[in-house]
Design a protein around this motif. Structure first.
Motif, PDB file in Angstrom:
ATOM      1  N   TYR A  41     -59.394 -67.588  12.338  1.00  0.00           N
ATOM      2  CA  TYR A  41     -59.924 -66.980  13.564  1.00  0.00           C
ATOM      3  C   TYR A  41     -58.906 -67.143  14.686  1.00  0.00           C
ATOM      4  N   PRO A  43     -58.554 -66.490  18.475  1.00  0.00           N
ATOM      5  CA  PRO A  43     -59.418 -66.154  19.610  1.00  0.00           C
ATOM      6  C   PRO A  43     -58.964 -64.941  20.410  1.00  0.00           C
ATOM      7  N   ARG A  47     -61.122 -61.110  22.030  1.00  0.00           N
ATOM      8  CA  ARG A  47     -61.493 -61.010  23.434  1.00  0.00           C
ATOM      9  C   ARG A  47     -61.792 -59.567  23.799  1.00  0.00           C
ATOM     10  N   GLN A 109     -58.012 -73.976  23.820  1.00  0.00           N
ATOM     11  CA  GLN A 109     -57.531 -73.007  22.836  1.00  0.00           C
ATOM     12  C   GLN A 109     -57.836 -73.470  21.408  1.00  0.00           C
ATOM     13  N   CYS A 112     -61.597 -73.145  20.810  1.00  0.00           N
ATOM     14  CA  CYS A 112     -61.998 -71.749  20.577  1.00  0.00           C
ATOM     15  C   CYS A 112     -61.784 -71.358  19.117  1.00  0.00           C
ATOM     16  N   ALA A 113     -60.666 -71.794  18.537  1.00  0.00           N
ATOM     17  CA  ALA A 113     -60.372 -71.463  17.147  1.00  0.00           C
ATOM     18  C   ALA A 113     -61.365 -72.121  16.204  1.00  0.00           C
ATOM     19  N   LYS A 116     -64.965 -70.645  16.904  1.00  0.00           N
ATOM     20  CA  LYS A 116     -64.943 -69.183  16.815  1.00  0.00           C
ATOM     21  C   LYS A 116     -65.519 -68.520  18.068  1.00  0.00           C
ATOM     22  N   LYS A 117     -64.922 -68.868  19.207  1.00  0.00           N
ATOM     23  CA  LYS A 117     -65.237 -68.266  20.495  1.00  0.00           C
ATOM     24  C   LYS A 117     -63.980 -67.599  21.037  1.00  0.00           C
ATOM     25  N   PRO A 118     -64.088 -66.395  21.596  1.00  0.00           N
ATOM     26  CA  PRO A 118     -62.889 -65.740  22.131  1.00  0.00           C
ATOM     27  C   PRO A 118     -62.240 -66.517  23.266  1.00  0.00           C
ATOM     28  N   CYS A 119     -63.065 -67.097  24.139  1.00  0.00           N
ATOM     29  CA  CYS A 119     -62.537 -67.854  25.269  1.00  0.00           C
ATOM     30  C   CYS A 119     -63.632 -68.763  25.812  1.00  0.00           C
ATOM     31  N   ASN A 271     -58.152 -67.041  30.244  1.00  0.00           N
ATOM     32  CA  ASN A 271     -59.133 -66.274  29.474  1.00  0.00           C
ATOM     33  C   ASN A 271     -58.913 -64.771  29.549  1.00  0.00           C
TER      34      ASN A 271
END
Length: 460
Positions: A41, A43, A47, A109, A112-113, A116-119, A271
């Motif tokens: 993943y 991130p 986004r 960062q 997020c990986a 599994k969150k974009p930001c 972000n």
């Protein structure tokens, strides 16, 4: 596919970046070094398409956010430390602040990986790090999130108080020089409500963008004017103190933290980046911005104190000769910019409070409730500024308490908790390094708060 689903940027054909210390290698660490996952993943690839700020754009935003009213307060910091100690201290404070921002962004960062969150924002990063940390600290996740949120809100409220007092002082100096009634600073600060009440009712940030753009040019113009006066026939340098007593150091640190600490805007900027891995590293957006900020702040502080010595005020612009039209023009422009910037800074604490009460208010009453909240907050800020019309008190207090917590303590704690179950042991150098930062932040907070109160009591 139609509907309200969030648009995301399509993944590029190549998803692996080589190199020993790249963004991809950090993502691999989040997967415990496993290379069996062929589709990790990333991130930034998930986004929203609106998150398209270039690397240069991110640098410009960070510089713009960091070069605020604090730059004109640096001569006051040098007054508390002396020329030599101030120069060295500015570099050290900038180094510590830059490192704290670095570890916060890197942790966010990597987090997020893994989740599994974009930001993630600042408060969300603190919350999730505690949730995913060792079991004993997980129960403190909500507290960490609230602490980060409220520290950010109070920081911006303190900055708003500085803007009110500074704008009132500027108008008082210029208008009194031209024969206006010799009203007290409290009256001039209260008169700022004429502009602030309607201005703070603007709720959409896009309508405040022109004000921000105007403010950037005026700040640069005002700094140039200030430097012109500072470099014009300075006194012999041996008339200025090289170092002061130990009692001035807490105030120096507090003022420097208030001036330089831009951690509240770092996560929103990162972000929105198209290539967030370029925010860190060498040279990287953060390193370039912090180097420029520390250099400018150190230069302004050094030259301002060299020229005006112990007569320097809370803002350099207020120490310029007010019998000259150029200085008067700069003074009035800075006052106008501070009033316009008030609405931008004020947006943050309003948002923090509104998110906590919005669901308790009926839908039909939310519009009026928001207007009432904004009006009440504006009146409260101006009332506090009128009760304590001292710029340096607000800068020292906010720098000592809020920015010590938000800019130093929390990033060090968050990095330690995040890495504890991965690659840290009690004897690891990172643990000792973060321990030193935590101790430094606590000492700065307690001593800065104490000396700010003592200074307030002695000058009432």
């Amino acid at each position: 596919m139609t509907g309200n689903m969030e648009k995301v940027r399509p993944a590029p054909s190549v998803t692996t970046i080589s190199g020993p210390d790249t963004y991809s290698s950090k993502i691999e660490l989040a997967y415990n070094g496993s290379r069996e996952d062929l589709d990790p993943y990333i991130p930034s690839e998930h986004r929203a398409v609106e998150s398209n700020t270039s690397t240069f754009g991110a640098l410009a935003h960070l510089l713009k956010a960091s070069l605020g009213s604090g730059v004109l307060a640096m001569p006051l910091a040098f007054k508390n430390a002396g020329l030599l100690v101030g120069a060295i201290g500015t570099a050290l404070v900038g180094l510590i602040c830059g490192h704290a921002i670095h570890v916060l962004v890197r942790t966010s960062q990597e987090l997020c990986a893994e989740v599994k969150k974009p930001c993630l924002g600042y408060a969300a990063t603190c919350d999730l790090v505690f949730q995913n940390g060792p079991k004993p600290v997980r129960k403190f996740a909500t507290f960490a999130r609230e602490l980060a949120d409220w520290a950010l809100a109070v920081t911006h409220l303190g900055a708003c108080c500085v803007y009110v007092v500074a704008a009132g002082t500027s108008f008082q100096q210029v208008l009194t020089h031209h024969g206006a009634p010799e009203w007290s600073l409290q009256i001039y600060a209260a008169l700022m409500l004429i502009v602030l009440v309607p201005l703070t009712q603007i709720r959409n940030l896009k309508y405040l963008v022109p004000f921000s753009t105007f403010a950037n040019f005026v700040w640069l113009f005002s700094i140039c004017i200030s430097m012109y006066y500072c470099m014009r026939d300075p006194p012999p340098i041996n008339e200025r103190r090289i170092a002061t007593g130990i009692s001035g150091i807490p105030n120096f640190i507090s003022t420097s933290l208030f001036a330089m600490e831009g951690i509240g805007v770092v996560m929103p900027i990162e972000n929105e980046m198209l290539k967030p891995h370029q925010f860190l590293g060498c040279p990287g957006v953060l390193n370039i911005a912090m180097t420029a900020v520390v250099t400018m702040y150190g230069f302004v502080g050094f030259m301002g104190y060299w020229q005006y010595g112990d007569n320097i005020g809370g803002q350099l612009i207020h120490s310029l000769p007010q019998d000259e039209i150029l200085a008067q023009t700069a003074n009035l422009l800075v006052a106008c910019v501070m009033l316009l910037s008030f609405a931008l800074v004020y947006y943050v604490p309003v948002d923090v409070v509104w998110r906590r009460i919005q669901n308790r208010i009926p839908a039909k009453a939310q519009n009026w409730s928001m207007a009432g909240l904004r009006l009440f907050g504006t009146l409260l800020i101006v009332a506090v500024a009128c009760a304590i019309p001292k710029i340096h008190f607000f800068m020292d207090l906010v720098g000592a308490v809020c920015l010590s917590v938000m800019g130093l303590l929390l990033p060090a704690v968050v990095e330690t908790i995040w890495r504890w179950s991965r690659d840290l042991t009690p004897c690891h150098w990172v643990v000792w390094k973060n321990g030193i930062i935590v101790v430094f932040s606590l000492v700065a907070m307690v001593s800065g708060f104490t000396y700010a109160l003592i200074d307030l009591v002695n000058n009432v």
